[in-house]
Design a protein around this motif. Structure first.
Motif, PDB file in Angstrom:
ATOM      1  N   ALA A 124      23.563  84.044  47.502  1.00 18.36           N
ATOM      2  CA  ALA A 124      24.123  83.753  46.335  1.00 18.36           C
ATOM      3  C   ALA A 124      24.348  82.530  45.528  1.00 18.36           C
ATOM      4  CB  ALA A 124      25.409  84.923  46.119  1.00 18.36           C
ATOM      5  N   GLY A 125      24.248  81.780  46.259  1.00 17.68           N
ATOM      6  CA  GLY A 125      24.769  80.236  46.002  1.00 17.68           C
ATOM      7  C   GLY A 125      26.445  80.274  45.504  1.00 17.68           C
ATOM      8  N   THR A 126      27.285  80.681  46.267  1.00 15.78           N
ATOM      9  CA  THR A 126      28.378  80.627  45.786  1.00 15.78           C
ATOM     10  C   THR A 126      29.500  80.224  47.117  1.00 15.78           C
ATOM     11  OG1 THR A 126      28.935  83.098  46.704  1.00 15.78           O
ATOM     12  CG2 THR A 126      28.375  82.715  44.179  1.00 15.78           C
ATOM     13  N   LEU A 127      30.689  79.746  46.625  1.00 18.70           N
ATOM     14  CA  LEU A 127      31.539  79.324  47.440  1.00 18.70           C
ATOM     15  C   LEU A 127      32.916  80.030  46.735  1.00 18.70           C
ATOM     16  CD1 LEU A 127      32.826  77.576  49.713  1.00 18.70           C
ATOM     17  CD2 LEU A 127      33.040  75.787  48.092  1.00 18.70           C
ATOM     18  N   THR A 128      33.822  80.593  47.895  1.00 17.28           N
ATOM     19  CA  THR A 128      35.117  81.176  47.595  1.00 17.28           C
ATOM     20  C   THR A 128      36.234  80.265  48.210  1.00 17.28           C
ATOM     21  OG1 THR A 128      34.067  83.300  47.241  1.00 17.28           O
ATOM     22  CG2 THR A 128      36.448  83.271  47.267  1.00 17.28           C
ATOM     23  N   VAL A 129      36.981  79.741  47.651  1.00 19.73           N
ATOM     24  CA  VAL A 129      38.135  78.870  48.330  1.00 19.73           C
ATOM     25  C   VAL A 129      39.168  80.030  48.271  1.00 19.73           C
ATOM     26  CG1 VAL A 129      39.692  76.959  48.281  1.00 19.73           C
ATOM     27  CG2 VAL A 129      37.281  76.822  47.519  1.00 19.73           C
ATOM     28  N   PRO A 130      39.918  80.144  49.304  1.00 23.31           N
ATOM     29  CA  PRO A 130      41.024  81.146  49.413  1.00 23.31           C
ATOM     30  C   PRO A 130      42.040  80.602  48.418  1.00 23.31           C
ATOM     31  CG  PRO A 130      40.637  80.567  51.589  1.00 23.31           C
ATOM     32  CD  PRO A 130      39.721  79.581  50.969  1.00 23.31           C
ATOM     33  N   ARG A 131      42.936  81.606  47.789  1.00 19.94           N
ATOM     34  CA  ARG A 131      43.871  81.433  46.884  1.00 19.94           C
ATOM     35  C   ARG A 131      44.924  80.686  47.503  1.00 19.94           C
ATOM     36  NH1 ARG A 131      44.459  83.853  42.308  1.00 19.94           N
ATOM     37  NH2 ARG A 131      43.113  85.684  42.764  1.00 19.94           N
ATOM     38  N   GLY A 132      45.364  79.609  46.912  1.00 15.69           N
ATOM     39  CA  GLY A 132      46.452  78.956  47.405  1.00 15.69           C
ATOM     40  C   GLY A 132      45.931  77.630  48.358  1.00 15.69           C
ATOM     41  N   VAL A 133      44.444  77.386  48.420  1.00 12.36           N
ATOM     42  CA  VAL A 133      43.894  76.553  49.222  1.00 12.36           C
ATOM     43  C   VAL A 133      43.058  75.391  48.580  1.00 12.36           C
ATOM     44  CG1 VAL A 133      41.995  76.214  50.998  1.00 12.36           C
ATOM     45  CG2 VAL A 133      43.778  77.975  51.256  1.00 12.36           C
ATOM     46  N   GLU A 134      42.954  74.070  48.968  1.00  9.00           N
ATOM     47  CA  GLU A 134      42.155  73.196  48.344  1.00  9.00           C
ATOM     48  C   GLU A 134      41.551  72.611  49.523  1.00  9.00           C
ATOM     49  OE1 GLU A 134      43.038  70.374  45.396  1.00  9.00           O
ATOM     50  OE2 GLU A 134      44.699  71.343  44.529  1.00  9.00           O
ATOM     51  N   LEU A 135      40.221  72.704  49.405  1.00  5.74           N
ATOM     52  CA  LEU A 135      39.243  72.136  50.463  1.00  5.74           C
ATOM     53  C   LEU A 135      39.157  70.357  50.285  1.00  5.74           C
ATOM     54  CD1 LEU A 135      36.067  74.207  50.526  1.00  5.74           C
ATOM     55  CD2 LEU A 135      38.113  74.624  51.891  1.00  5.74           C
ATOM     56  N   ASP A 136      39.029  69.957  51.288  1.00  8.08           N
ATOM     57  CA  ASP A 136      38.918  68.404  51.417  1.00  8.08           C
ATOM     58  C   ASP A 136      37.986  68.202  52.683  1.00  8.08           C
ATOM     59  OD1 ASP A 136      38.864  65.718  51.734  1.00  8.08           O
ATOM     60  OD2 ASP A 136      41.253  65.546  51.818  1.00  8.08           O
ATOM     61  N   LEU A 137      36.708  67.621  52.122  1.00 14.47           N
ATOM     62  CA  LEU A 137      35.565  67.306  53.067  1.00 14.47           C
ATOM     63  C   LEU A 137      35.527  65.799  53.597  1.00 14.47           C
ATOM     64  CD1 LEU A 137      32.716  69.455  51.277  1.00 14.47           C
ATOM     65  CD2 LEU A 137      34.573  70.241  53.184  1.00 14.47           C
ATOM     66  N   GLY A 138      36.814  65.151  53.509  1.00 12.06           N
ATOM     67  CA  GLY A 138      36.483  63.775  53.756  1.00 12.06           C
ATOM     68  C   GLY A 138      36.292  63.681  55.494  1.00 12.06           C
ATOM     69  N   GLY A 139      36.572  64.600  56.228  1.00 13.07           N
ATOM     70  CA  GLY A 139      36.562  64.299  57.436  1.00 13.07           C
ATOM     71  C   GLY A 139      35.204  64.642  57.978  1.00 13.07           C
ATOM     72  N   SER A 140      34.280  65.225  57.306  1.00 13.05           N
ATOM     73  CA  SER A 140      32.953  65.421  57.736  1.00 13.05           C
ATOM     74  C   SER A 140      31.942  65.185  56.877  1.00 13.05           C
ATOM     75  CB  SER A 140      32.761  66.826  58.219  1.00 13.05           C
ATOM     76  OG  SER A 140      33.207  67.626  57.068  1.00 13.05           O
ATOM     77  N   ALA A 141      32.099  65.175  55.485  1.00 12.56           N
ATOM     78  CA  ALA A 141      30.915  65.136  54.558  1.00 12.56           C
ATOM     79  C   ALA A 141      30.448  63.704  54.467  1.00 12.56           C
ATOM     80  CB  ALA A 141      31.503  65.151  52.967  1.00 12.56           C
ATOM     81  N   LYS A 142      30.962  62.336  54.919  1.00 14.71           N
ATOM     82  CA  LYS A 142      30.312  61.388  54.919  1.00 14.71           C
ATOM     83  C   LYS A 142      29.327  61.432  56.007  1.00 14.71           C
ATOM     84  CE  LYS A 142      33.075  57.933  54.924  1.00 14.71           C
ATOM     85  NZ  LYS A 142      34.216  58.418  55.658  1.00 14.71           N
ATOM     86  N   GLY A 143      29.837  62.089  57.283  1.00 14.50           N
ATOM     87  CA  GLY A 143      28.761  62.159  58.353  1.00 14.50           C
ATOM     88  C   GLY A 143      27.691  62.753  57.970  1.00 14.50           C
ATOM     89  N   TRP A 144      27.971  63.784  57.433  1.00 14.28           N
ATOM     90  CA  TRP A 144      26.892  64.803  57.119  1.00 14.28           C
ATOM     91  C   TRP A 144      25.694  64.298  56.074  1.00 14.28           C
ATOM     92  CZ3 TRP A 144      26.286  67.200  52.306  1.00 14.28           C
ATOM     93  CH2 TRP A 144      25.292  68.031  52.224  1.00 14.28           C
ATOM     94  N   ALA A 145      26.322  63.615  55.148  1.00 12.57           N
ATOM     95  CA  ALA A 145      25.717  62.833  54.221  1.00 12.57           C
ATOM     96  C   ALA A 145      24.631  61.753  55.042  1.00 12.57           C
ATOM     97  CB  ALA A 145      26.433  62.041  53.168  1.00 12.57           C
ATOM     98  N   VAL A 146      25.082  61.148  56.042  1.00  4.19           N
ATOM     99  CA  VAL A 146      24.343  60.158  56.746  1.00  4.19           C
ATOM    100  C   VAL A 146      23.360  60.993  57.612  1.00  4.19           C
ATOM    101  CG1 VAL A 146      24.500  58.475  58.957  1.00  4.19           C
ATOM    102  CG2 VAL A 146      26.099  58.489  57.058  1.00  4.19           C
ATOM    103  N   ASP A 147      23.662  62.044  58.246  1.00  5.00           N
ATOM    104  CA  ASP A 147      22.734  62.855  58.897  1.00  5.00           C
ATOM    105  C   ASP A 147      21.479  63.119  58.081  1.00  5.00           C
ATOM    106  OD1 ASP A 147      24.011  62.569  61.397  1.00  5.00           O
ATOM    107  OD2 ASP A 147      25.227  64.535  60.936  1.00  5.00           O
ATOM    108  N   ARG A 148      21.806  63.734  57.096  1.00  2.76           N
ATOM    109  CA  ARG A 148      20.871  64.536  56.055  1.00  2.76           C
ATOM    110  C   ARG A 148      20.048  63.349  55.538  1.00  2.76           C
ATOM    111  NH1 ARG A 148      16.553  67.329  55.480  1.00  2.76           N
ATOM    112  NH2 ARG A 148      16.266  68.139  53.042  1.00  2.76           N
ATOM    113  N   GLY A 149      20.684  62.148  55.077  1.00  6.11           N
ATOM    114  CA  GLY A 149      20.142  61.036  54.411  1.00  6.11           C
ATOM    115  C   GLY A 149      18.961  60.289  55.513  1.00  6.11           C
ATOM    116  N   LEU A 150      19.300  60.375  56.858  1.00  4.32           N
ATOM    117  CA  LEU A 150      18.321  59.976  57.747  1.00  4.32           C
ATOM    118  C   LEU A 150      17.058  60.810  57.726  1.00  4.32           C
ATOM    119  CD1 LEU A 150      20.863  59.121  60.555  1.00  4.32           C
ATOM    120  CD2 LEU A 150      19.436  57.462  59.403  1.00  4.32           C
TER     121      LEU A 150
END
Length: 325
Positions: free
Chosen positions: A143-169
């Motif tokens: 469906a191309g959707t993301l549901t963040v739980p109520r009362g939660v904020e996602l922070d991808l700082g611990g993995s998104a840069k690394g994943w961006a490197v992997d896919r960028g390669l």
């Protein structure tokens, strides 16, 4: 040339850098003739990741999903993939890496980019916000959707840069062809694919995260895979005289205690190296056993500056990554 783990990287003969992700992204290739094409591919990819995954952009998919916590939100494929990877890393680390620490990071004063926090000071200190709700995050790829739980904020700082490197390669390698070696760095997290230069891509593993060479630095030759460094020696600030930093313990919702100055991990994937370095830093005294149980090569620097090679052992790590004798 040398590429520095955990800090900005100086240019190579066939390389270039540009600002992104609140830091610097760099790319180096064994064939200078492919640099223009490779740079274009990487810049396009980085822009897509930033628009999808940045918590510092009000127009990003991540910001929209956080603002609509409790409801399914249509987001792009970049954020879908980044969250899927983050949830896999959370499961693999038994929740030590946790993308639901967003509220806790903000509560510790990291409510804007690091550049803004350093220039104007951190945000107000708020009540601790323990995480641990990553199992409640719902991704619907079809469906191309993301549901963040109520009362939660996602922070991808611990993995998104690394994943961006992997896919960028992957994207750059497909564009320049299999005979070209590629090395990409994002904020000091770096990975390589294809045929490496003789001796590997020289990577300086530093005692600091500020990019300055110093005593105790070590140089390895990265042949393949990825290297990432985590530590609280640069991304730190004070509130009411107390020191805070961005490495939040998901169990307490507060910045972790500093047992290690820096932790550097080598792994097959940059996303996992990035997350594992952060997890090991947070684990403190139990980090060596955890890293060894995962058969990860690692270098830990304690608060007194003493270096400890663990995982496969110093000699195995040097053979695996290609450290010159």
């Amino acid at each position: 040339m040398s590429v520095t783990a955990g800090s900005s990287a100086p240019a190579a003969p066939a390389g270039t850098q540009f600002p992104a992700f609140g830091s610097t992204v760099g790319i180096w290739l064994t064939d200078p003739a492919t640099l223009s094409v490779a740079e274009g591919v990487l810049r396009d990819w980085v822009a897509r990741v930033d628009l999808g995954c940045s918590r510092f952009r009000a127009d990003s998919d991540l910001s929209r999903a956080n603002a609509s916590a409790g409801r399914a939100v249509g987001v792009g494929p970049e954020l879908i993939a980044a969250v899927e990877i983050a949830l896999e890393l959370a499961a693999d680390s038994d929740g030590w890496y946790d993308p639901t620490v967003g509220a806790a990071v903000i509560a510790a004063g990291y409510d804007r980019t690091l550049v803004e926090v350093v220039a104007a000071g951190p945000g107000p200190l708020r009540a601790a916000a323990p995480a641990g709700r990553w199992r409640e995050v719902a991704v619907d790829r079809a469906a191309g959707t993301l549901t963040v739980p109520r009362g939660v904020e996602l922070d991808l700082g611990g993995s998104a840069k690394g994943w961006a490197v992997d896919r960028g390669l992957e994207l750059v390698a497909a564009a320049v062809g299999p005979g070209v070696g590629v090395c990409i760095s994002a904020g000091g997290d770096l990975g390589a694919t294809g045929p490496a230069p003789d001796g590997g891509w020289p990577v300086r593993i530093s005692h600091s995260l500020d990019g300055e060479a110093g005593p105790g630095d070590e140089v390895v030759g990265l042949l393949r895979g990825a290297v990432a460094t985590s530590g609280a020696v640069r991304r730190a600030w004070r509130i009411d005289g107390k020191l805070f930093h961005h490495l939040v313990d998901p169990r307490t919702g507060r910045p972790g205690q500093e047992r290690w100055r820096l932790v550097t991990v080598h792994s097959g994937l940059c996303a996992w190296a990035d997350a594992a370095a952060t997890v090991a830093w947070l684990m403190g005294d139990t980090a060596p056993a955890w890293l060894e149980s995962r058969a990860l090569c690692a270098r830990l620097v304690d608060t007194d500056g003493q270096v400890r090679w663990i995982g496969l052992g110093a000699s195995s790590l040097r053979r695996h990554v290609g450290v010159p004798a």
